[in-house]
Write an enzyme that holds these catalytic residues in place. Sequence first.
Site, PDB file in Angstrom:
ATOM      1  N   HIS A 264       0.804  -1.218   0.000  1.00 50.63           N
ATOM      2  CA  HIS A 264       0.000   0.000   0.000  1.00 50.63           C
ATOM      3  C   HIS A 264       0.839   1.272   0.000  1.00 50.63           C
ATOM      4  O   HIS A 264       0.317   2.382  -0.148  1.00 50.63           O
ATOM      5  CB  HIS A 264      -0.928  -0.028   1.228  1.00 50.63           C
ATOM      6  CG  HIS A 264      -2.162   0.787   1.064  1.00 50.63           C
ATOM      7  ND1 HIS A 264      -2.497   1.800   1.923  1.00 50.63           N
ATOM      8  CD2 HIS A 264      -3.128   0.752   0.123  1.00 50.63           C
ATOM      9  CE1 HIS A 264      -3.637   2.350   1.535  1.00 50.63           C
ATOM     10  NE2 HIS A 264      -4.039   1.732   0.443  1.00 50.63           N
ATOM     11  N   LYS A 266       3.080   4.369  -1.036  1.00 44.66           N
ATOM     12  CA  LYS A 266       3.076   5.227  -2.227  1.00 44.66           C
ATOM     13  C   LYS A 266       4.268   6.174  -2.121  1.00 44.66           C
ATOM     14  O   LYS A 266       4.245   7.145  -1.359  1.00 44.66           O
ATOM     15  CB  LYS A 266       1.743   5.974  -2.320  1.00 44.66           C
ATOM     16  CG  LYS A 266       0.588   5.004  -2.565  1.00 44.66           C
ATOM     17  CD  LYS A 266      -0.764   5.592  -2.312  1.00 44.66           C
ATOM     18  CE  LYS A 266      -1.848   4.567  -2.616  1.00 44.66           C
ATOM     19  NZ  LYS A 266      -1.884   3.469  -1.629  1.00 44.66           N
ATOM     20  N   HIS A 494      -8.674  10.828  -0.167  1.00 45.01           N
ATOM     21  CA  HIS A 494      -7.935   9.569  -0.207  1.00 45.01           C
ATOM     22  C   HIS A 494      -6.656   9.726   0.610  1.00 45.01           C
ATOM     23  O   HIS A 494      -5.937   8.771   0.851  1.00 45.01           O
ATOM     24  CB  HIS A 494      -7.629   9.167  -1.651  1.00 45.01           C
ATOM     25  CG  HIS A 494      -7.123   7.765  -1.792  1.00 45.01           C
ATOM     26  ND1 HIS A 494      -5.792   7.480  -2.015  1.00 45.01           N
ATOM     27  CD2 HIS A 494      -7.752   6.566  -1.719  1.00 45.01           C
ATOM     28  CE1 HIS A 494      -5.630   6.169  -2.084  1.00 45.01           C
ATOM     29  NE2 HIS A 494      -6.797   5.592  -1.902  1.00 45.01           N
ATOM     30  N   LYS A 496      -4.540  10.220   4.036  1.00 46.27           N
ATOM     31  CA  LYS A 496      -4.678   9.688   5.395  1.00 46.27           C
ATOM     32  C   LYS A 496      -3.795  10.520   6.309  1.00 46.27           C
ATOM     33  O   LYS A 496      -2.604  10.682   6.041  1.00 46.27           O
ATOM     34  CB  LYS A 496      -4.240   8.226   5.493  1.00 46.27           C
ATOM     35  CG  LYS A 496      -5.116   7.255   4.687  1.00 46.27           C
ATOM     36  CD  LYS A 496      -4.585   7.088   3.295  1.00 46.27           C
ATOM     37  CE  LYS A 496      -5.309   5.970   2.581  1.00 46.27           C
ATOM     38  NZ  LYS A 496      -5.544   6.244   1.158  1.00 46.27           N
TER      39      LYS A 496
END
Length: 609
Positions: A264, A266, A494, A496
């Site tokens: 996950h 990025k 999107h 966090k």
Amino acid sequence: MSQEGSYGRWTISSSDESEDEKPKLDEPSTSSLPQAGQVAGKEPPYTCSEARRAAHRRKLSPVKFSDPSESATTISSPKRQKSGSQEDLGWGLSSSDDELQPKEAGKVGVKEEKGPSSPKGHTSERTGNHGPPVRHQVKEEENDEYETSGEGQDLWDMLSQGNPFQFYLTRVSGIKLKYNSAALHIKDILSPVFGTLISSAQFNYCFDVRWLVKQYPPEFRKKPILLVHGDKREAKAQLHAEAKPYENVALCQAKLDIAFGTHHTKMMLLLYEEGLRVVIHTSNLIREDWHQKTQGIWLSPLYPRIVHGTSGSGESTTHFKADLISYLMAYNAPSLKEWIDTVQEHDLSETNVYLIGSTPGRFQGNQKDNWGHFRLRKLLREHASPKPNAESWPVVGQFSSIGSMGSDESKWLCSEFKESLVTLGKESRALGKSAAPLHLIYPSVENVRTSLEGYPAGGSLPYGIQTAEKQTWLHSYFHKWSAETSGRSNAMPHIKTYMRPSPDFNRIAWFLVTSANLSKAAWGALEKNGTQLMIRSYELGVLFLPSTFGLESFKVKHKFFSSSQEPTASFPVPYDLPPELYGNKDRPWIWNIPYVKAPDTHGNMWVPS
């Protein structure tokens, strides 16, 4: 399959057993691959979650809202719209039996269109809570140049304004220009203004290879690109097939040996003739994530190459270099050895953030403190400043997906996880229930309905009914998404983020931007009577601590894009503080049930199956 429960009756459109954005990683993408007889273009050209596939289908074949009691053929006017109530949006916490099933939709005049709707005009800024903005949509096949920041000089000026945090938002199509003035598109990040590219590595969860290559400037499109991914089996085969036409694109598979784990993280590693840059962000490498969503980016300084023979390791006071190397080594991947060496050869001493990563595994002893929420706990214990009456300083968590939390708050959320987040300095008390308020920000159904994208925005908010039904206790912590400060109230998050604001929300003790959603898979969960931390996924984020900037706390910057009239030490929180608690009729967005009783900003309903 039809089910009934405290949310009313619904049809489940697909499995939602995963903790994060993708269904079972052992079988990650069978349904995303073209099937016999499948209509061309109905599925996205990349592997992704069931929720995103549903959104893609609905964009191609929207289900138009048509209320027989009204003659309106598109969205109701704001005056006629009930924006404060979600009672009629398709589900609620009642045992009502009146929920419409997708197959019954024709009874209320449902009309499924063959192609995307073509709204007229542009969106207006939301003012208060008086209904959705005017419909807005840009044809995806149109050139996306308008989404970039513009001339190189503008980019250079923006980066040279003395922003000590180098924390940015992505550009959003369809909002006022002033809210994009200091935001970045991926084309900006890959621009020659940032450096003369030699090669790059892209760590991510979801890739559209063809789109990604086009984001590089023409002169850099044949430079080596390494894609670090977590796909297996059919999904891996599909990704390899997509990359095959590009001789300069290589792939590196991240090992995911624990069930339901995802890659996950990025991150971009950009090697230039002039040096190295690290970019840690929250966007998948697909067009949708850089179009009308709220996303975060941290840009490192340009790290110069260490001159041979000079002394010094190129390490920062935050130990960023060693931590980045440790993170890369955790992949145990030969193709990353070259990038580890590249990091070693550069001077990262100007870094003013701490790296917080998660890597799959079971960790004991001192290793527990290397990853996940125990890594955050350690940094807050060692480097955060204690606060008088710390128990009155709330904890804020903001995320786009939610895993299984257990049957009550004591199982994980308000025990080990919250204990990490409330740590402030070496004097922080030992494990035990903290009285600090906990505010969780997650979009409501109404947030999604009135967003720029409409209901399809919920495709990137993959909270499923199977999980939600088991933890209704969690929803009492939920707060609405609101981002007037950055002009992004209608751009669904999107991004966090996690932080520790003061009781009046004017200061913060720390701020974290990360890929990690609210899940045990991302942050880790204790096992074996607390002696072992088990993490399923790869995640990465950066922590901003005031002590690194010579401060006790950060002042909150109340207008994200305001000029330097505010103190430079003011931190640009991208959403509104204090957050607003859900009202009695607000419900969290759940992607795999229908919403057919009120139209979104494009005049459509949500029928995910």
